[in-house]
Design an enzyme around this catalytic site. Structure first.
Site, PDB file in Angstrom:
ATOM      1  N   HIS A 106      -1.440  -1.640   8.580  1.00 28.06           N
ATOM      2  CA  HIS A 106      -0.294  -0.796   8.243  1.00 28.06           C
ATOM      3  C   HIS A 106       0.783  -0.842   9.339  1.00 28.06           C
ATOM      4  O   HIS A 106       1.985  -0.864   9.051  1.00 28.06           O
ATOM      5  CB  HIS A 106      -0.786   0.642   8.026  1.00 28.06           C
ATOM      6  N   GLU A 109       2.717  -3.861   8.894  1.00 27.78           N
ATOM      7  CA  GLU A 109       3.631  -3.692   7.753  1.00 27.78           C
ATOM      8  C   GLU A 109       4.964  -3.098   8.235  1.00 27.78           C
ATOM      9  O   GLU A 109       6.039  -3.569   7.868  1.00 27.78           O
ATOM     10  CB  GLU A 109       2.977  -2.799   6.695  1.00 27.78           C
ATOM     11  N   HIS A 110       4.901  -2.074   9.089  1.00 25.14           N
ATOM     12  CA  HIS A 110       6.134  -1.502   9.644  1.00 25.14           C
ATOM     13  C   HIS A 110       6.899  -2.535  10.473  1.00 25.14           C
ATOM     14  O   HIS A 110       8.117  -2.641  10.386  1.00 25.14           O
ATOM     15  CB  HIS A 110       5.798  -0.301  10.546  1.00 25.14           C
ATOM     16  N   GLU A 186       4.075   9.547  10.904  1.00 22.97           N
ATOM     17  CA  GLU A 186       3.713   9.366   9.501  1.00 22.97           C
ATOM     18  C   GLU A 186       2.306   9.918   9.260  1.00 22.97           C
ATOM     19  O   GLU A 186       2.024  10.569   8.269  1.00 22.97           O
ATOM     20  CB  GLU A 186       3.781   7.882   9.120  1.00 22.97           C
TER      21      GLU A 186
END
Lengths: 495, 441
Positions: A106, A109-110, A186
């Site tokens: 993840h 992904e950012h 997040e």
């Protein structure tokens, strides 16, 4: 006021035409231009989907082929609006992470939005925005995907830039460090601030104690804090390669054009790695009862869930996955589901009650039931009522009428799904990155159609007789759930 | 008598249905909007498309939660939740079972100004679906059991809002900016107000809002103008001619409050509120462009760059215009590290000041216009999305050719327009700032 009264009409599956035949007619009424892509000059391609005859097919006009470097391509023409959904899917999710680096899939992904040598400083995002495109990305247990929705004339640029960042990502500590803070925020937003999310994370962790599905996709906080540029790049170099990716293009396109564009862009990317077979640690059988409770003063509605590990669409054999699908519908979807009828309508004990089957997974999936008590009822009441329904189901099975009703509704939902270009693209992308084939997805309605009540009973007896993992969300005991007890308004002048 | 009259009307529908206007949509070339007027005079805007065998019907009645009587907040929302819970001879279970058996969905909802409904059906079940919709609109039962069930469900949501950071922040913003106006009544009600609502209240609210004169309708999908015309008469003709709405006054939201609410979570939710614009304001498109540059949702806005990209203060940071029928808001939001909440607020307020004083560059304006015009076609890729827009064009009075005009209106916005509207909205006004999170220091 004029009252409208009308004689009840026959149910759609009580007439002489069978439900499924009737739905087939609807599907077959789709314009022929949409139907088959076999005569577009692409018949020589290796994996071009052959049309299946006289049956319900999802996205009949889909085309599917593989480039020389191993990139799988799925094209789903949809001419209703001059727009395109462009998605690249990597067979790399949180379950593919190295031990101790939860969250790196993840995190990467950012970081994929940060830029490449030829398009630095987030240029891709700017170029999308300048053209009115929408973009985003998402990470799951088994895949990571990036997508843009743009006017069709911008598709070539999207393919060029997405192919560029498949091999040319450039990262510096300067961009990596603040982005790690963003991910930590997040996590605080999605998990730590929500008692329900914290419970789901904990239930998951005790459901899968050896398999990596037990770690949260976003990562454990202390492991996110330790992630850095090197960890991200190592993950990127191991998994981001055309032979580990699936391209899905849905929208106002010609298959031949997409193929030519794919060869000119993604086709130029060399195989960067050989990720090999995706073998994860298996989940052992465990003894003992597993129960998790999250107790928090923020909870205003208590709930209970029960979770079983069951085969997924990929690991299941025969009609098992489809039978579990039908089972979950009968047990806990729709207004006539058994749990809703028993707990919500008849006993008037629950606000909501239902079931789900999480079928899309490379390894095993999950089957779950849940309920939330009405005031005056307890979580124990919910468990008792659920147990009674499960016992009845396991003893007596389900009726033909229930199976028919479930099938009709599920297959109709597949027809409704054709209204969403992005939805179809996601359906195929997630399937192909969790071990399914295009044909598996396209023929899903026929597979559902084949399920019998015996299949449903066998699936229920095979999996729901084991002890589930139980999760409860609770308010603190013996304390009045005083609304906003610790919430204080302090209006003040701004200075 | 009535029956034969209706029969004659329906067989003549083909001749009478007046398709008076066609407008080609430039962002979605293949689409054209038809104005369909039924024999009984019910109007709907239609985009006919036979690609998939689906029909989407959306509609709105004037009068939403702002019509809740004093002390009965949540009544209109409860009405929306119970109108599909039994009608005519069908009780809740029978009605829901019919929908399930037909694979038809019917749902209702409300905001402050309007009461919305929608129906989705496959083509072969259009008649049955229309019948059920007519029944739900004209003759809802409000039986005790489903009413109690829906009340319990809404009470649960209202209670959840009391400990949810966004729920608390939204309520605080409303209390600060909408004080003294009916808009400040919670649309979803409070646990207390909901508990007292009865079937009688629901019947009264139904009679108040649901009428022929106040409905606007948008339809998309595999249906011809003639079929639609007949369906409109069946579903909407039986409704009472007029509604009985309380007038709602225009007002300017209050500003300048700074409110902190404690909540034991590891993050602080920040809302910044300012008066915005109503949709019919001549400056609306200029404000829309300005907001896009300031914080409008893409990865390139000032808020996103300054709060998230440069400082990593928050996962999201954005602003949006929230137009109502009688007022408007401009809202900024972020959820940030509690120990840096003050810094986040400061950075957000700086962007407002910078927009009011410096404004954007010509390049930023061009990029925003390119985004907003280029992304317009993306709003036309599913039946439901288009049907909702057809309703919105009518309720906001934008006109049947708006899909055609819209991009030209955005293109026409100049730097001067953006600067003017930024000064109008952001200068000499003290924003209301809400913080919800743990105690600091």
């Amino acid at each position: 006021m004029i009252k409208t009264s009308r004689a009840p009409r026959p149910l759609p599956f009580s007439g002489s035409i069978s439900t499924l035949r009737r739905l087939r007619r609807i599907m077959l009424a789709l314009p022929v231009t949409l139907a088959i892509a076999a005569s577009t000059g692409l018949t020589g391609t290796a994996n071009a989907s052959e049309p299946l005859q006289d049956d319900l097919i999802i996205a009949q006009n889909l085309n599917h082929f593989t480039l020389d470097n191993g990139l799988e391509v799925v094209v789903i023409p949809d001419r209703r609006a001059p727009v395109v959904t462009h998605m690249i899917w990597y067979k790399a999710g949180s379950a593919d992470e190295p031990e101790g680096q939860s969250g790196v899939a993840h995190f990467l992904e950012h970081l994929m939005f940060k830029g490449t040598a030829s398009h630095p400083d987030g240029a891709f995002s700017h170029m999308i925005a300048e053209r009115g495109g929408r973009e985003n990305a998402f990470t799951s247990f088994d895949y990571t995907a990036y997508f843009q929705r743009v006017a069709k004339e911008h598709l070539p640029l999207m393919m060029e830039l997405e192919a560029d960042r498949m091999e040319n990502l450039v990262l510096s500590d300067e961009v990596v460090t603040p982005e790690r803070d963003v991910v930590l925020e997040e996590r605080r937003l999605r998990v730590d601030s929500e008692p329900g999310s914290r419970l789901r994370e904990a239930v998951n962790a005790v459901t899968f104690v050896n398999h990596p599905y037990g770690s949260p996709i976003i990562g454990w906080q202390h492991e996110i804090e330790a992630l850095d540029k090197e960890a991200a790049i190592a993950f990127y170099d191991r998994f981001y390669t055309p032979n580990n990716a699936v391209l899905v293009v849905a929208g106002d396109v010609d298959v031949a054009d997409v193929r030519a564009l794919a060869e000119a862009t993604y086709g130029k990317v060399q195989r960067r790695a050989e990720p090999g077979e995706r073998v994860r640690s298996a989940e052992p059988p465990l003894s003992g009862e597993r129960r998790v409770s999250v107790i928090d003063p923020l909870v205003r509605q208590e709930s209970v869930s029960q979770t079983w590990i069951v085969p997924s669409q990929t690991t299941g054999t025969g009609r098992e996955p489809e039978a579990l699908d039908v089972l979950s519908y009968i047990l806990g979807n729709g207004p006539n589901s058994r749990l809703r009828k028993a707990l919500v309508l008849d006993a008037e004990a629950a606000i909501s009650a239902g079931a789900y089957y999480q079928s899309g997974a490379l390894d095993d999936g999950r089957f779950g039931v849940y309920a939330s008590p009405r005031p005056g009822f307890t979580l124990d009441d919910m468990e008792t009522l659920i147990a009674a329904e499960l016992e009845k189901l396991l003893d007596e099975g389900v009726s033909d009428e229930e199976v028919q009703r479930a099938k009709y509704s599920m297959i109709a939902s597949a027809i409704y799904a054709q209204d969403s270009q992005t939805g179809l693209a996601r359906l195929f992308g997630s399937a192909l990155t969790t071990g399914q084939t295009v044909e598996d997805v396209q023929t899903w309605p026929a597979q559902i159609d084949a399920v019998t009540r015996q299949d449903v009973l066998e699936a229920a007896r095979a999996y729901l007789t084991a002890d589930p993992v139980v999760g409860t969300l609770r308010m603190p005991a013996a304390e009045e759930p005083e609304a906003a007890a610790n919430t204080q308004a302090t209006p003040q002048d701004k200075s | 008598m009535l029956r034969s009259n209706k029969f004659i009307k329906s067989i003549c529908a083909a001749a009478i249905a007046a398709v008076v206007s066609h407008a080609a949509i430039s962002p979605a070339h293949a689409v054209e909007v038809q104005r369909v007027i039924s024999p009984d005079g019910i109007e709907a805007w239609l985009v006919e498309d036979h690609t998939v065998p689906i029909i989407a019907v959306n509609f709105a009645f004037e009068g939403g939660a702002a019509q809740d009587p004093e002390g009965k907040a949540g009544l209109t929302r409860l009405l929306a939740a119970t109108m599909d819970e039994g009608a005519g001879d069908l009780d809740s279970e029978a009605f829901q079972s019919r929908l399930e058996d037909l694979a038809v969905s019917i749902s209702f909802n409300t905001n402050k100004d309007r009461f919305f409904g929608s129906m989705r059906t496959l083509t072969p079940t259009l008649d049955e679906a229309s019948g059920l919709l007519a029944l739900a609109l004209t003759d809802p039962r409000f039986d005790a059991a489903p009413v109690e069930r829906m009340k319990t469900s809404l009470i649960t949501s209202a209670k959840r809002n009391e400990t949810d950071p966004n729920g608390i922040a939204g309520r605080a913003l409303s209390d600060a900016m909408f004080a003294g106006h009916v808009y400040n009544r919670p649309t979803g009600g409070t646990p207390e107000s909901l508990a007292d609502l009865s079937a009688e209240d629901l019947r009264a609210q139904h009679a108040k809002i649901i009428s022929r004169s106040s409905v606007t309708i948008g339809v998309v999908g595999a249906i011809t103008a003639d079929q639609l015309s007949a369906m409109l008469d069946e579903v909407f003709s039986p409704l009472p001619e007029t509604s009985d709405l309380q007038p709602v006054e225009d007002f300017v939201p209050s500003t300048g409050a700074s409110i902190s609410k404690e909540l034991d979570i590891p993050q602080t939710t920040v809302l910044v509120g300012l008066p915005g614009l109503k949709r019919d304001d001549p400056d609306y498109q200029a404000a829309f462009v300005m907001n896009h540059i300031l914080g409008g949702g893409t990865f390139t806005s000032w808020m996103f760059r300054e709060v998230r990209e440069k400082r990593g203060l928050s996962y999201g940071a954005s602003t949006y215009l929230s137009p109502y029928q009688h007022t408007g808001l401009l809202i900024g939001s972020a959820a940030t590290r509690a120990d840096r909440a003050d810094e986040t607020v400061t950075v957000m307020l700086e962007q407002l000041t910078r927009m009011a004083t410096d404004g954007p560059s010509e390049d930023e304006l061009q990029a925003a216009k390119q985004f907003l015009t280029g992304s317009y076609p993306l709003r036309f890729d599913s039946s439901g999305k288009i049907a909702r827009q057809l309703v919105a064009l009518q309720t906001t009075g934008l006109g049947i050719d708006y899909f055609d005009r819209r991009n030209a209106e955005i293109e026409a916005v100049t730097l001067e327009d953006v600067q003017r509207v930024a000064r109008r909205l952001l200068q000499d006004v003290e924003p209301t700032v809400i913080r919800v999170g743990p105690v600091q220091g």
